[in-house]
Design an enzyme around this catalytic site. Structure first.
Site, mmCIF file in Angstrom:
data_model
loop_
_atom_site.group_PDB
_atom_site.id
_atom_site.type_symbol
_atom_site.label_atom_id
_atom_site.label_comp_id
_atom_site.label_asym_id
_atom_site.label_seq_id
_atom_site.Cartn_x
_atom_site.Cartn_y
_atom_site.Cartn_z
ATOM 1 N N GLY A 142 -0.098 6.252 3.625
ATOM 2 C CA GLY A 142 0.818 5.722 2.631
ATOM 3 C C GLY A 142 0.149 5.781 1.277
ATOM 4 O O GLY A 142 -1.052 6.058 1.166
ATOM 5 N N TYR A 143 0.920 5.504 0.233
ATOM 6 C CA TYR A 143 0.422 5.649 -1.131
ATOM 7 C C TYR A 143 0.535 4.344 -1.912
ATOM 8 O O TYR A 143 1.564 3.677 -1.876
ATOM 9 C CB TYR A 143 1.190 6.770 -1.839
ATOM 10 C CG TYR A 143 0.800 8.118 -1.275
ATOM 11 C CD1 TYR A 143 -0.220 8.851 -1.860
ATOM 12 C CD2 TYR A 143 1.383 8.603 -0.115
ATOM 13 C CE1 TYR A 143 -0.630 10.056 -1.317
ATOM 14 C CE2 TYR A 143 0.975 9.805 0.438
ATOM 15 C CZ TYR A 143 -0.035 10.533 -0.169
ATOM 16 O OH TYR A 143 -0.451 11.709 0.384
ATOM 17 N N LEU A 144 -0.573 4.029 -2.609
ATOM 18 C CA LEU A 144 -0.580 2.917 -3.562
ATOM 19 C C LEU A 144 -0.190 3.434 -4.936
ATOM 20 O O LEU A 144 0.274 2.690 -5.788
ATOM 21 C CB LEU A 144 -1.965 2.269 -3.594
ATOM 22 C CG LEU A 144 -2.365 1.647 -2.245
ATOM 23 C CD1 LEU A 144 -3.862 1.362 -2.205
ATOM 24 C CD2 LEU A 144 -1.575 0.371 -1.987
ATOM 25 N N ARG A 157 3.813 2.106 -0.696
ATOM 26 C CA ARG A 157 5.211 2.474 -0.918
ATOM 27 C C ARG A 157 5.851 2.948 0.384
ATOM 28 O O ARG A 157 5.191 3.545 1.234
ATOM 29 C CB ARG A 157 5.283 3.615 -1.943
ATOM 30 C CG ARG A 157 4.988 3.162 -3.354
ATOM 31 C CD ARG A 157 5.252 4.289 -4.324
ATOM 32 N NE ARG A 157 6.632 4.758 -4.227
ATOM 33 C CZ ARG A 157 7.122 5.797 -4.898
ATOM 34 N NH1 ARG A 157 6.337 6.473 -5.720
ATOM 35 N NH2 ARG A 157 8.375 6.153 -4.770
#
Lengths: 155, 155
Positions: free
Chosen positions: B28-30, B81
């Site tokens: 996942g992405y911050l 996200r």
């Protein structure tokens, strides 16, 4: 994962300076999204990558990792959002707690914020005589927001 | 800091599967900002935090740190996200290089991307017979963009 609980105040006098030694901090953000901030920080000769979740009350999920100083310098110089935040942090012991007073430079020059970290949201705090207005939870004072809206723009 | 140089292809047949063993990835992405992506990834029982700069040509600055698996799971579940990217990665040796073939699941099911990492941008690459269209540099295929615009939306 740690949970960070802190209260913030604006000093109303300069008395906090008495005998306090400062360490230079340089920090920038890879994400200033309040639900997932990602901060690169150098503190003296150390460096850290810190991820924080959304603030709920006075608490916030926090993950912090030590990283090589060279990596942090390169990320601050090349990858982080502009401007970089530069400040000198002073640690002051008062009433059994450690207060951190940040004196900002650059686009945030003139701003001073005092923070105290607590073990629980309802912990009693003996305020030092120099502590003025409380700004806990005011988003303008989040370091991540001092990039998009620095103190020099507030007046 | 490492510099990542890679080429990407869409397999035109399933021949790459022969004998390849897969490892489950969850990521996942911050930050999905292309100038400073921040990725949380679990790969089997390991976990990493990876920061990448802007792609210039086929190169990209990259910083990667091993982090506790529990931290990664909590960040994937609570901070990253949506949606999280889930895929199985297969490593395939061909022509003296290691090809990584990612077979996506969830909102990107049906998408398969083969990547080969190079030492220099002009390094000669012997393509496997299953390699089809090259998509190096096409932003739709960046994993960070498969969150805002997953493969299921492309058709």
């Amino acid at each position: 994962m740690a949970t960070e609980i802190e209260r913030k105040f604006i000093p109303r006098t300069d008395n906090w300076r008495d005998g306090a030694g400062g360490v230079r901090y340089r920090q920038g953000y890879l994400s200033t999204d309040s639900e997932r901030t990602v901060r690169v920080r150098t503190a003296g000769d150390k460096a850290f990558l810190t991820i924080k979740g959304k603030t709920v009350g006075a608490s916030r999920a926090e993950y912090e990792y030590a990283i090589p100083r060279d990596d942090a310098d390169a990320m601050l110089d090349q990858l982080c959002r502009r401007p970089i935040i530069e400040k000198v942090r002073y640690k002051i012991s008062h009433g059994g707690l450690i207060w951190e007073v940040d004196e900002f430079e650059g686009e945030n020059a003139g701003l001073v914020i005092a923070e105290v970290e607590l073990s629980s949201e309802d912990q009693a705090v003996e305020l030092p005589d120099w502590a003025g207005q409380e700004v806990t939870g005011d988003p303008r004072y989040y370091n991540a927001n001092l990039i998009s809206n620095p103190y020099s723009n507030w007046k």
